[in-house]
Design a protein around this motif. Structure first.
Motif, PDB file in Angstrom:
ATOM      1  N   ILE A 113       0.832  -1.212   0.000  1.00  0.00           N
ATOM      2  CA  ILE A 113       0.000   0.000   0.000  1.00  0.00           C
ATOM      3  C   ILE A 113       0.864   1.258   0.000  1.00  0.00           C
ATOM      4  O   ILE A 113       0.481   2.297  -0.546  1.00  0.00           O
ATOM      5  N   ARG A 114       2.066   1.180   0.586  1.00  0.00           N
ATOM      6  CA  ARG A 114       2.970   2.328   0.581  1.00  0.00           C
ATOM      7  C   ARG A 114       3.479   2.615  -0.831  1.00  0.00           C
ATOM      8  O   ARG A 114       3.636   3.771  -1.225  1.00  0.00           O
ATOM      9  N   GLU A 120       1.618   7.056  -7.081  1.00  0.00           N
ATOM     10  CA  GLU A 120       0.638   8.080  -7.421  1.00  0.00           C
ATOM     11  C   GLU A 120       1.212   9.480  -7.203  1.00  0.00           C
ATOM     12  O   GLU A 120       1.053  10.376  -8.040  1.00  0.00           O
ATOM     13  N   THR A 121       1.913   9.675  -6.090  1.00  0.00           N
ATOM     14  CA  THR A 121       2.517  10.977  -5.807  1.00  0.00           C
ATOM     15  C   THR A 121       3.604  11.299  -6.821  1.00  0.00           C
ATOM     16  O   THR A 121       3.699  12.441  -7.301  1.00  0.00           O
ATOM     17  N   LYS A 149       1.848   2.022  -3.623  1.00  0.00           N
ATOM     18  CA  LYS A 149       0.755   2.627  -4.380  1.00  0.00           C
ATOM     19  C   LYS A 149       0.713   4.128  -4.164  1.00  0.00           C
ATOM     20  O   LYS A 149       0.550   4.911  -5.123  1.00  0.00           O
ATOM     21  N   ASP A 150       0.881   4.566  -2.923  1.00  0.00           N
ATOM     22  CA  ASP A 150       0.873   5.998  -2.619  1.00  0.00           C
ATOM     23  C   ASP A 150       2.088   6.694  -3.228  1.00  0.00           C
ATOM     24  O   ASP A 150       1.972   7.805  -3.772  1.00  0.00           O
ATOM     25  N   ILE A 151       3.253   6.053  -3.170  1.00  0.00           N
ATOM     26  CA  ILE A 151       4.471   6.639  -3.735  1.00  0.00           C
ATOM     27  C   ILE A 151       4.339   6.787  -5.245  1.00  0.00           C
ATOM     28  O   ILE A 151       4.690   7.830  -5.814  1.00  0.00           O
ATOM     29  N   SER A 196       9.956  12.125   3.102  1.00  0.00           N
ATOM     30  CA  SER A 196       8.822  12.890   3.624  1.00  0.00           C
ATOM     31  C   SER A 196       9.088  13.248   5.079  1.00  0.00           C
ATOM     32  O   SER A 196       9.985  12.692   5.722  1.00  0.00           O
ATOM     33  N   SER A 199      11.680   7.870  -1.662  1.00  0.00           N
ATOM     34  CA  SER A 199      10.697   8.886  -1.275  1.00  0.00           C
ATOM     35  C   SER A 199      11.048   9.433   0.103  1.00  0.00           C
ATOM     36  O   SER A 199      11.143   8.691   1.082  1.00  0.00           O
TER      37      SER A 199
END
Length: 338
Positions: free
Chosen positions: A6-7, A13-14, A9-11, A249, A247
């Motif tokens: 799931i991490r 998309e961003t 997928k977020d990376i 953050s 990534s």
């Protein structure tokens, strides 16, 4: 079959959103590179000149000007200074000055600095990248820095700081061939389970043409071997390529300020160190008697998540509140696109 984290997928998309937001800048920067290399005209401009019986002959003065600029700026290595806050820190400041000079030396700082200045002058944006080399000094590790191509870095487009330190995140993309990825992470070549194929066989790859370096829109009057050209030279042997994304953050990490009320000594503890102290009976007794005051405080730290394909390779919290990717913008426009 590998399930997508799931991490990841977020990376992904961003990274896609921030990369799309920067496409106009990519095109302009690529035109700047072409101009520096002597390819000044597009196909339409060359055809327009031909209709007027004019030759598309570039008068190239920019290349020599930039090379002279680089030579002047990087003619001498920088001198580091560390100033002591009080007299007792004088020796320590000297140690830090030596450490900074040592890091510059082992990082081949002179050549790295030249490349950053080159990107600064041509595309308008250069990048330093600080990292820890875990293999250096026979596994003891060393702090080093290098440069990264500006096309590999995407930043939160809402950043308004010159050094991007107010950005919600930064990402560094690295496109690797299958063999390069296996050289870095040999565990990806191991079977997922007994009798199954290696992990790398199930990773999502990218098209070998899908590189970070943008293609030229100018007429190649002078053939230049830039990354967008040479990526096609071994297309049969490198059809499998993978995008590794680092990534960065900002996250909040708990620390604990502990004060010994008897002697007024103060310490700042991590959560791990506090848990170790709480296991000590003497400390627990002093805490119960009110002789020790503990206050939880939140501090900003940089979180790194490294992913490739559908999986996360590793995740860690860096002990700093500063992004390790440091921009050097030329004409700053109050955005990440100078």
């Amino acid at each position: 079959m590998i399930q997508e984290d799931i991490r990841v997928k977020d990376i992904r998309e961003t990274w896609r959103r921030w990369s799309d937001a920067r496409k106009d800048w990519d095109e302009q920067a690529r035109e700047d590179i072409d101009f520096y290399l002597g390819n000044h005209f597009s196909d339409e401009e060359i055809n327009a000149l031909a209709e007027r019986n004019q030759a598309a002959l570039p008068i190239d003065r920019l290349y020599s000007a930039i090379e002279q600029f680089k030579a002047i700026i990087t003619s001498k290595p920088p001198k580091f200074s560390a100033v002591a806050r009080e007299d007792s820190d004088t020796k320590l400041s000297s140690v830090w000055r030596t450490i900074l000079e040592y890091i510059w030396d082992i990082s081949n700082g002179n050549e790295t600095f030249k490349q950053v200045i080159h990107d600064y002058a041509v595309t308008g944006l250069g990048y330093f990248y600080a990292y820890i080399d875990p293999e250096d000094d026979y596994g003891k590790g060393e702090v080093k820095f290098t440069y990264v191509d500006p096309f590999r870095v995407v930043v939160d487009p809402h950043s308004r700081s010159r050094w991007f330190d107010d950005a919600s995140g930064m990402m560094l993309s690295t496109v690797l061939t299958k063999q390069q990825l296996l050289d870095l992470y040999p565990q990806l070549g191991e079977p997922q389970e007994e009798g199954e194929k290696p992990i790398i066989e199930d990773l999502d790859s990218i098209d070998y043409k899908d590189e970070d370096y943008p293609s030229s829109n100018q007429q190649q009057v002078k053939q230049r071997f830039t990354p967008d050209i040479v990526k096609d030279y071994d297309h049969e042997g490198n059809t499998d390529k993978y995008r590794l994304i680092e990534s960065f953050s900002k996250v909040k990490v708990p620390f604990y300020r502990m004060v010994n009320l008897q002697n007024q000594e103060e310490q700042v503890l991590t959560e791990e160190k506090l848990q170790l102290l709480l296991e000590d009976e003497n400390f627990k007794s002093a805490s119960e008697q009110g002789l020790i005051d503990i206050l939880e405080i939140q501090q900003t730290r940089i979180k790194l998540v490294c992913s490739v394909g559908q999986i996360v390779l590793y995740e860690k919290i860096l002990d700093t509140n500063v992004y390790p990717i440091v921009p050097v913008p030329n004409i700053w426009t109050n955005t990440p696109y100078p």
